[in-house]
Each structure stands twice: as structure tokens, then as C-alpha cells.
Design an enzyme around this catalytic site. Structure first.
Site, PDB file in Angstrom:
ATOM      1  N   SER A 102       0.830  -1.207   0.000  1.00 36.23           N
ATOM      2  CA  SER A 102       0.000   0.000   0.000  1.00 36.23           C
ATOM      3  C   SER A 102       0.871   1.266   0.000  1.00 36.23           C
ATOM      4  O   SER A 102       1.613   1.476  -0.962  1.00 36.23           O
ATOM      5  CB  SER A 102      -0.963  -0.076   1.190  1.00 36.23           C
ATOM      6  OG  SER A 102      -1.935   0.909   1.106  1.00 36.23           O
ATOM      7  N   ASP A 152     -10.245  -4.032  -5.577  1.00 37.27           N
ATOM      8  CA  ASP A 152      -9.575  -3.129  -4.628  1.00 37.27           C
ATOM      9  C   ASP A 152     -10.165  -1.723  -4.810  1.00 37.27           C
ATOM     10  O   ASP A 152     -10.038  -1.133  -5.883  1.00 37.27           O
ATOM     11  CB  ASP A 152      -8.060  -3.139  -4.933  1.00 37.27           C
ATOM     12  CG  ASP A 152      -7.260  -2.349  -3.907  1.00 37.27           C
ATOM     13  OD1 ASP A 152      -7.804  -1.393  -3.325  1.00 37.27           O
ATOM     14  OD2 ASP A 152      -6.075  -2.690  -3.700  1.00 37.27           O
ATOM     15  N   HIS A 183      -8.410  -4.448  -0.764  1.00 38.11           N
ATOM     16  CA  HIS A 183      -7.078  -3.849  -0.599  1.00 38.11           C
ATOM     17  C   HIS A 183      -6.212  -4.695   0.339  1.00 38.11           C
ATOM     18  O   HIS A 183      -5.083  -4.318   0.646  1.00 38.11           O
ATOM     19  CB  HIS A 183      -7.241  -2.421  -0.050  1.00 38.11           C
ATOM     20  CG  HIS A 183      -6.010  -1.571  -0.167  1.00 38.11           C
ATOM     21  ND1 HIS A 183      -5.407  -1.280  -1.372  1.00 38.11           N
ATOM     22  CD2 HIS A 183      -5.254  -0.950   0.780  1.00 38.11           C
ATOM     23  CE1 HIS A 183      -4.338  -0.512  -1.152  1.00 38.11           C
ATOM     24  NE2 HIS A 183      -4.218  -0.306   0.142  1.00 38.11           N
TER      25      HIS A 183
END
Ligand code: MLT
Length: 202
Positions: A102, A152, A183
Site C-alpha cells: 500500500s 480493490d 485492498h
């Protein structure tokens, strides 16, 4: 930068640069390094920016909207930290492989977008396109694994495809792996990354 360094099996072992997600710390991804290459050295870094107490690698203006000036500054800061760490710990600067999730994947992507010899390879879990409208350095033969989610909500599939294309246009060799778990970073995605790493670098 606050970090953990763990020596590898030998002086020539690859160095896994671990970059956590928003709100994480330098301990989060240590188990991933074990799963991917237990003989590698590990350099796990904590992001220098705090968003309401949550560590990050660069500021954002809103979710998914990056503070570009800070991104550029922090990318330089991380690249310089890697140069210094290689001197301090005695590893080869050209033997560094990023593993980021991320926000950590986004700063790893930004290293690739801004510096020619920053990374030898990268595993990017749920990355976004760090910047648009710039020309990338020569990334010939740099190996990149992208773990993306069909569903996502932060990194849409189109953006994952766009990132793959931009990296490939600069010469990188990219494998895009799809999951269906939003995610999140799941065990199956880490296993796919591990298989990819071991097929390329072992
Ligand atoms: C970012 O700001 O880097 C992305 O929005 C991912 C995240 O939330 O960390």
C-alpha cells in the site's frame, strides 16, 4: 530513518527493503521477508511522516491523492538513506529488492519512477501510480511483481494495468498477479510473490 537491519546469510545475500502500509511500523513485514527469502538481509524502515499518529512514507492530501512535492522529497530522502545504509552495514547498493504494501508499495514505485539504480527488483502489494506525466528512468531488466485486487477500492484494476504499462515502457519486466480480496494483503498473494521471487532470483 528509524529502521531494523538484519544481516543476511552471506555478504552477497540480497537485501530486502521492507516498506509498511499506512499506520504500520518497521516490524509489520518482517514475516513476509522470512517467507520470501530467509537467507536475505533485511532492511525494514519506518515512514518519516505522521498522519494523526499513523506512520506513512509521504503526505497525502486525501485518500489516494498524494502530496506530490512531499512524495518527491521523501523519495529522495529514502534513496539517500539506502545509500548511507549500504555504507554503514556493508551491503552492495545494487542488491536491494523492495517489498512494499500500500503506502509502502507507493514509495517503492516512486523510487523506480525517479531513480535509475534505486532497486534491483520490487514486490509491490496493492500499489498505485505514484506520479503521472513524467518520463521514467531506464528500468531495463528490473523485475517487478505487482499484487493487485480486481475489487480493490483504493487501487482500481485500471490503475494496476496502467502502472504495469508505465514500468514496462521504461524497460522493466512486470508480472501482474490478481486477487479478489479488496485492498488486503492475503496469504495467497504473498505465496505468489514468493514463488515469483524464487523463480527469478534463486
Ligand atoms: C497512499 O496514500 O499511499 C494510498 O492511499 C494507500 C494508503 O492508504 O496508504
Amino acid at each position: 530513518m528509524k529502521h531494523i537491519f538484519q544481516k543476511g546469510k552471506s555478504i552477497n545475500s540480497p537485501v530486502l527493503l521492507l516498506l509498511h502500509g499506512t499506520g504500520g511500523t518497521e516490524t509489520d513485514l518482517l514475516p513476509l521477508a522470512q517467507m520470501i527469502d530467509k537467507d536475505a538481509a533485511v532492511l525494514s524502515v519506518r515512514g518519516n511522516v505522521s498522519e494523526n499518529g499513523m506512520p506513512r512514507f509521504f503526505r497525502r492530501l486525501a485518500e489516494g491523492v498524494f502530496d506530490e512535492e512531499d512524495l518527491i522529497f521523501r523519495t529522495k530522502e529514502l534513496n539517500e538513506f539506502l545509500n548511507e545504509a549500504s555504507e554503514k552495514y556493508g551491503f552492495a547498493r545494487d542488491n536491494v529488492y523492495a517489498i512494499g504494501y500500500s503506502n509502502g508499495a507507493n514509495i517503492a514505485g516512486s523510487l523506480l519512477f525517479h531513480y535509475e539504480d534505486s532497486l534491483k527488483g520490487a514486490i509491490l502489494h496493492h500499489p498505485m501510480v505514484p506520479r503521472r506525466g513524467i518520463s521514467l528512468p531506464n528500468l531495463t531488466d528490473i523485475q517487478v511483481f505487482i499484487g493487485a485486487g480486481k475489487n480493490d477500492p483504493l487501487c482500481l484494476p485500471e490503475e494496476s494495468n496502467e502502472l504495469q504499462l508505465l514500468l514496462e515502457q521504461a524497460g522493466a519486466l512486470v508480472e501482474l498477479h490478481w486477487e479478489n480480496n479488496g485492498h488486503s494483503l492475503t496469504q495467497t498473494e504473498v505465496e505468489a510473490a514468493s514463488k515469483w521471487y524464487n523463480s527469478k532470483f534463486k
